[in-house]
Design an enzyme around this catalytic site. Structure first.
Site, short mmCIF file in Angstrom:
data_model
loop_
_atom_site.label_atom_id
_atom_site.label_comp_id
_atom_site.label_asym_id
_atom_site.label_seq_id
_atom_site.Cartn_x
_atom_site.Cartn_y
_atom_site.Cartn_z
CD GLU A 128 -2.88 -1.10 0.34
OE1 GLU A 128 -3.15 0.07 -0.07
OE2 GLU A 128 -3.42 -2.10 -0.17
CE1 TYR A 159 -0.37 -3.69 -5.97
CE2 TYR A 159 1.54 -2.07 -5.48
CZ TYR A 159 0.20 -2.76 -5.03
OH TYR A 159 -0.31 -2.55 -4.01
CG ASN A 186 -11.10 4.35 -1.91
OD1 ASN A 186 -11.97 4.95 -1.60
ND2 ASN A 186 -9.72 4.72 -1.74
NE ARG A 193 -8.99 6.71 -7.48
CZ ARG A 193 -8.91 5.22 -7.10
NH1 ARG A 193 -8.16 4.47 -8.15
NH2 ARG A 193 -9.51 4.69 -6.37
CE1 TYR A 231 -9.17 -0.67 -16.36
CE2 TYR A 231 -7.16 0.33 -15.40
CZ TYR A 231 -8.40 -0.13 -15.32
OH TYR A 231 -8.80 -0.41 -14.04
CG ASN A 236 -5.27 4.33 -4.09
OD1 ASN A 236 -4.16 4.83 -3.96
ND2 ASN A 236 -5.50 2.96 -3.71
CE1 TYR A 242 0.22 1.85 -4.14
CE2 TYR A 242 -0.88 3.58 -4.83
CZ TYR A 242 -0.87 2.37 -4.25
OH TYR A 242 -2.08 1.65 -3.75
CD GLU A 245 -4.13 -3.22 -8.37
OE1 GLU A 245 -5.15 -2.56 -8.24
OE2 GLU A 245 -3.11 -3.08 -7.67
CE LYS A 246 -6.09 1.51 -8.53
NZ LYS A 246 -5.30 0.84 -7.63
#
Length: 349
Positions: A128, A159, A186, A193, A231, A236, A242, A245-246
């Site tokens: 995280e 990731y 979330n 975002r 995509y 977040n 950071y 997986e997005k």
């Protein structure tokens, strides 16, 4: 007749006895003269080199309560010489204890309370961002190794990553029938975002999946997203390295061009070719990004350029956390001199 057989048997015995005496004489003569070494004869008596003791690696908790196979490391991660366990009764024998931050952050009482063995490594593990890692203050001067998505961690657990291939990989782009997708669970209206999406949707149609939006069954996740050309890999929170997986799973596994919102373009380019993604910061306004995506939608050749890097590279996104934990084995065997991280809070920000 019977007497003859006995006589023959005696002669045979005498012959073999004489033969053995002669062979023994020459054998020990050769040994005495140094032509045969004692170790060649009594090799089983030579003690073998003792093996290195197995290093016990204790997972203090399953991450988020999710179990996975232990001691089954993928081939690219060497787990030899280590034994992974969640059995806390082995705490005093463990070479390392992995503390998953989100499972122990509510109280110092969730950390091991027993006397700590000398030189036992406590490893702080999180995937995280700092924005979602509370209460790190009570871990000051307790942690020996860091294990995170940050490239400057002692144990680097991203990731995803890119691997080279021999050029035989299939790089044909799946048929695309839709334009832009975004999966979000979330929904924070104050996040960058969500605010950016609020501007973008005025100029570009985006199919939004997630809570109280379009349904997306887990078993049809990639199948559904593979229909889209682009995509929105919007993180977040914005922090160094950071990149989640997005991008690595949702976008790249579905062969959609990632439109990223996260750290700087330079940070992304540490891990990806510059033509593998589109960064929102490349455009002064959300309308500028929307116009660019509409233009790419009408130009197949320009759209295909975002896939040229796949001719030599392929994305890898581990589905399980066991690959991350398997890296602990190598890290412990090669660990630097024993030391303690002064402040997790100051380092991880």
């Amino acid at each position: 007749m019977e007497l003859k057989i006995q006589t023959l048997s005696f002669k045979h015995c005498l012959f073999f006895f004489t033969f053995q005496v002669v062979v023994a004489f020459f054998f020990f003569s050769a040994t005495f003269q140094g032509k045969v070494k004692p170790d060649d004869i009594f090799v089983t008596d030579v003690p073998s080199k003792p093996e290195e003791p197995v290093k016990i690696i204790l997972l203090w908790t399953w991450p988020f309560g999710t179990a996975f196979p232990l001691n089954q490391c993928p081939s690219q991660f060497d787990g030899t010489g280590c034994f992974f366990t969640v059995n806390r009764s082995l705490y005093s024998e463990a070479a390392a204890v992995v503390l998953h931050s989100r499972d122990v952050c509510s109280s110092k009482n969730q950390l091991p309370q027993m006397q700590r063995p000398p030189n036992q490594y406590w490893i702080w593990f999180t995937m995280e961002s700092p924005s979602h890692n509370p209460n790190t203050g009570f871990m000051e001067k307790l942690i020996n190794l860091t294990m995170t998505y940050r490239a400057d961690s002692d144990i680097f657990t991203p990731y995803g990553w890119l691997e080279r291939h021999d050029g035989t990989e299939n790089v044909s782009i799946p048929e695309k029938t839709k334009l832009v997708a975004w999966v979000v669970s979330n929904w924070n209206p104050n996040s960058r975002r969500v605010k950016y999406y609020g501007e973008l949707k005025n100029h570009l149609a985006v199919d939004v999946f997630g809570n109280q939006r379009l349904p997306l069954p887990r078993e049809k996740h990639i199948e559904t997203l593979s229909k889209y050309k682009f995509y929105l890999a919007f993180e977040n929170s914005i922090h160094e390295d950071y990149i989640t997986e997005k991008l690595w799973h949702n976008a790249l596994a579905s062969w959609a061009v990632p439109v990223v919102l996260g750290p700087t373009r330079a940070n992304y380019e540490r891990f990806l070719p510059p033509d593998a993604f589109i960064h929102v910061d490349d455009f002064p306004t959300a309308k500028g990004l929307a116009d660019y995506l509409h233009a790419l939608d009408k130009d197949d050749n320009r759209h295909k350029q975002y896939f040229y890097w796949r001719r030599s590279l392929k994305p890898v996104a581990p589905a399980r956390l066991n690959s991350h934990y398997c890296k602990v084995c190598k890290a412990i065997k090669e660990a630097p001199s024993y030391r303690t991280v002064p402040s997790i809070t100051n380092w991880f920000k």
